[in-house]
Design a protein around this motif. Sequence first.
Motif, PDB file in Angstrom:
ATOM      1  N   TRP A  28       0.817  -1.215   0.000  1.00 22.83           N
ATOM      2  CA  TRP A  28       0.000   0.000   0.000  1.00 22.83           C
ATOM      3  C   TRP A  28       0.854   1.269   0.000  1.00 22.83           C
ATOM      4  CZ3 TRP A  28      -4.919   0.696  -1.199  1.00 22.83           C
ATOM      5  CH2 TRP A  28      -5.753  -0.421  -1.232  1.00 22.83           C
ATOM      6  N   ASP A  29       2.036   1.219   0.606  1.00 22.22           N
ATOM      7  CA  ASP A  29       2.960   2.350   0.475  1.00 22.22           C
ATOM      8  C   ASP A  29       3.327   2.554  -0.989  1.00 22.22           C
ATOM      9  OD1 ASP A  29       3.125   3.094   3.150  1.00 22.22           O
ATOM     10  OD2 ASP A  29       4.920   1.902   3.558  1.00 22.22           O
ATOM     11  N   GLY A  30       3.604   1.439  -1.680  1.00 20.91           N
ATOM     12  CA  GLY A  30       3.927   1.543  -3.099  1.00 20.91           C
ATOM     13  C   GLY A  30       2.767   2.069  -3.915  1.00 20.91           C
ATOM     14  N   TRP A  31       1.575   1.550  -3.665  1.00 22.81           N
ATOM     15  CA  TRP A  31       0.404   2.014  -4.400  1.00 22.81           C
ATOM     16  C   TRP A  31       0.117   3.489  -4.144  1.00 22.81           C
ATOM     17  CZ3 TRP A  31      -3.657  -2.484  -3.615  1.00 22.81           C
ATOM     18  CH2 TRP A  31      -3.255  -3.593  -4.388  1.00 22.81           C
ATOM     19  N   ALA A  32       0.313   3.927  -2.888  1.00 22.08           N
ATOM     20  CA  ALA A  32       0.066   5.339  -2.573  1.00 22.08           C
ATOM     21  C   ALA A  32       1.000   6.267  -3.341  1.00 22.08           C
ATOM     22  CB  ALA A  32       0.227   5.573  -1.072  1.00 22.08           C
ATOM     23  N   GLY A  33       2.146   5.722  -3.781  1.00 20.19           N
ATOM     24  CA  GLY A  33       3.083   6.549  -4.526  1.00 20.19           C
ATOM     25  C   GLY A  33       2.610   6.912  -5.923  1.00 20.19           C
ATOM     26  N   PHE A  34       1.732   6.077  -6.527  1.00 19.86           N
ATOM     27  CA  PHE A  34       1.287   6.401  -7.887  1.00 19.86           C
ATOM     28  C   PHE A  34      -0.227   6.499  -8.058  1.00 19.86           C
ATOM     29  CE2 PHE A  34       1.490   1.717  -7.958  1.00 19.86           C
ATOM     30  CZ  PHE A  34       0.354   1.354  -8.650  1.00 19.86           C
ATOM     31  N   HIS A  35      -1.010   6.042  -7.078  1.00 21.96           N
ATOM     32  CA  HIS A  35      -2.464   6.120  -7.215  1.00 21.96           C
ATOM     33  C   HIS A  35      -3.006   7.534  -7.462  1.00 21.96           C
ATOM     34  CE1 HIS A  35      -3.886   1.977  -5.478  1.00 21.96           C
ATOM     35  NE2 HIS A  35      -3.265   1.885  -6.643  1.00 21.96           N
ATOM     36  N   PRO A  36      -2.463   8.569  -6.795  1.00 28.16           N
ATOM     37  CA  PRO A  36      -3.021   9.901  -7.050  1.00 28.16           C
ATOM     38  C   PRO A  36      -2.851  10.374  -8.491  1.00 28.16           C
ATOM     39  CG  PRO A  36      -1.811   9.890  -4.989  1.00 28.16           C
ATOM     40  CD  PRO A  36      -1.501   8.586  -5.669  1.00 28.16           C
ATOM     41  N   GLY A  97       2.157   4.791   5.808  1.00 33.29           N
ATOM     42  CA  GLY A  97       2.737   6.103   6.064  1.00 33.29           C
ATOM     43  C   GLY A  97       2.761   6.973   4.829  1.00 33.29           C
ATOM     44  N   LYS A  98       3.030   6.379   3.673  1.00 34.41           N
ATOM     45  CA  LYS A  98       3.035   7.136   2.420  1.00 34.41           C
ATOM     46  C   LYS A  98       1.651   7.690   2.119  1.00 34.41           C
ATOM     47  CE  LYS A  98       4.489   8.525  -1.665  1.00 34.41           C
ATOM     48  NZ  LYS A  98       5.395   9.666  -1.839  1.00 34.41           N
ATOM     49  N   ALA A  99       0.611   6.891   2.334  1.00 32.50           N
ATOM     50  CA  ALA A  99      -0.753   7.345   2.072  1.00 32.50           C
ATOM     51  C   ALA A  99      -1.138   8.491   3.002  1.00 32.50           C
ATOM     52  CB  ALA A  99      -1.728   6.182   2.223  1.00 32.50           C
ATOM     53  N   ILE A 100      -0.796   8.367   4.265  1.00 32.90           N
ATOM     54  CA  ILE A 100      -1.151   9.420   5.222  1.00 32.90           C
ATOM     55  C   ILE A 100      -0.404  10.706   4.925  1.00 32.90           C
ATOM     56  CG2 ILE A 100      -0.937  10.096   7.650  1.00 32.90           C
ATOM     57  CD1 ILE A 100      -3.352   8.323   7.072  1.00 32.90           C
ATOM     58  N   ALA A 101       0.869  10.611   4.550  1.00 33.37           N
ATOM     59  CA  ALA A 101       1.620  11.815   4.177  1.00 33.37           C
ATOM     60  C   ALA A 101       0.974  12.494   2.971  1.00 33.37           C
ATOM     61  CB  ALA A 101       3.073  11.457   3.879  1.00 33.37           C
TER      62      ALA A 101
END
Length: 279
Positions: A28-36, A97-101
């Motif tokens: 999910w950290d990885g996905w949060a990096g490109f999902h937006p 943590g990536k998603a929350i940031a």
Amino acid sequence: MFMMEVFSGMGSCPQNMNTYLQSNRELWDGWAGFHPQTDFYNMEAFKNGASSLMEPELQALQPVDGKSLLHLQCHFGQDTLSWARLGARATGVDFSGKAIATARSLAESMGLAARFVQSDVLVLDLKETYDIVFTSYGVLTWLPDLKRWGEVVARHLKPGGIFFIAEFHPGLMMFDFDTGKYVCSYFGSAEPSYAEEVVGSYANPQEGTTRMEYTWSYSISEVINALMSQGLELKAFEEYPASPFDCFPNMRPRPDGWFECEPLVGAPHLFTLLMQKPE
């Protein structure tokens, strides 16, 4: 306005459980990096005023103006911020943590007073209660323990408060989306129902990175009982023959704008629960 709060630890989990959860957090950290940046999340429209909320939750929970709302497993915060736009005093929680940031940065750039907390939902204790606890669309499969989840939901509800979930139907998850063949039990177990490598994500299968995911299956009765065992009362239960999201293989659009899996037409695709904590 944007507080840094981190809750850590999984208690005395077996080592393999720590491996499952760490792998899922990295995914999910990885996905949060490109999902937006994906068309699936359509950030340009969102920043220009579009809501990411779907009809089931809007019909069930509005009006939310002035109400406190806790959004569990919020990813990078689109739904949390959509509730904030409607006037809710919204708090979003996610273990990534990536998603929350990203959620905090997005809230600040849009001038929305939402709060975001990094935490594994199963150990969450904010020492606060809310008018509404909300969670939706692809959340339960990432939880290895529904009993603790039910405890967290009840702990954070005010007397008279409402819990609402919109979730993909576990009956649909029993079958392969390409062939329609049975692949997974309807009922839950301590071990993951699926352990598989995924390329990209549901939002962009062409992203290319291979990641490992571990997910669990639960029957609807297991979900309801996890909440009723904490004293919550069932107020409404609905099932739907289609999904508002085109996020699985072989989905085709319907005239109403929703989607159904072509090999599984007629199968339940979605369910919703509305439950209340007694006064």
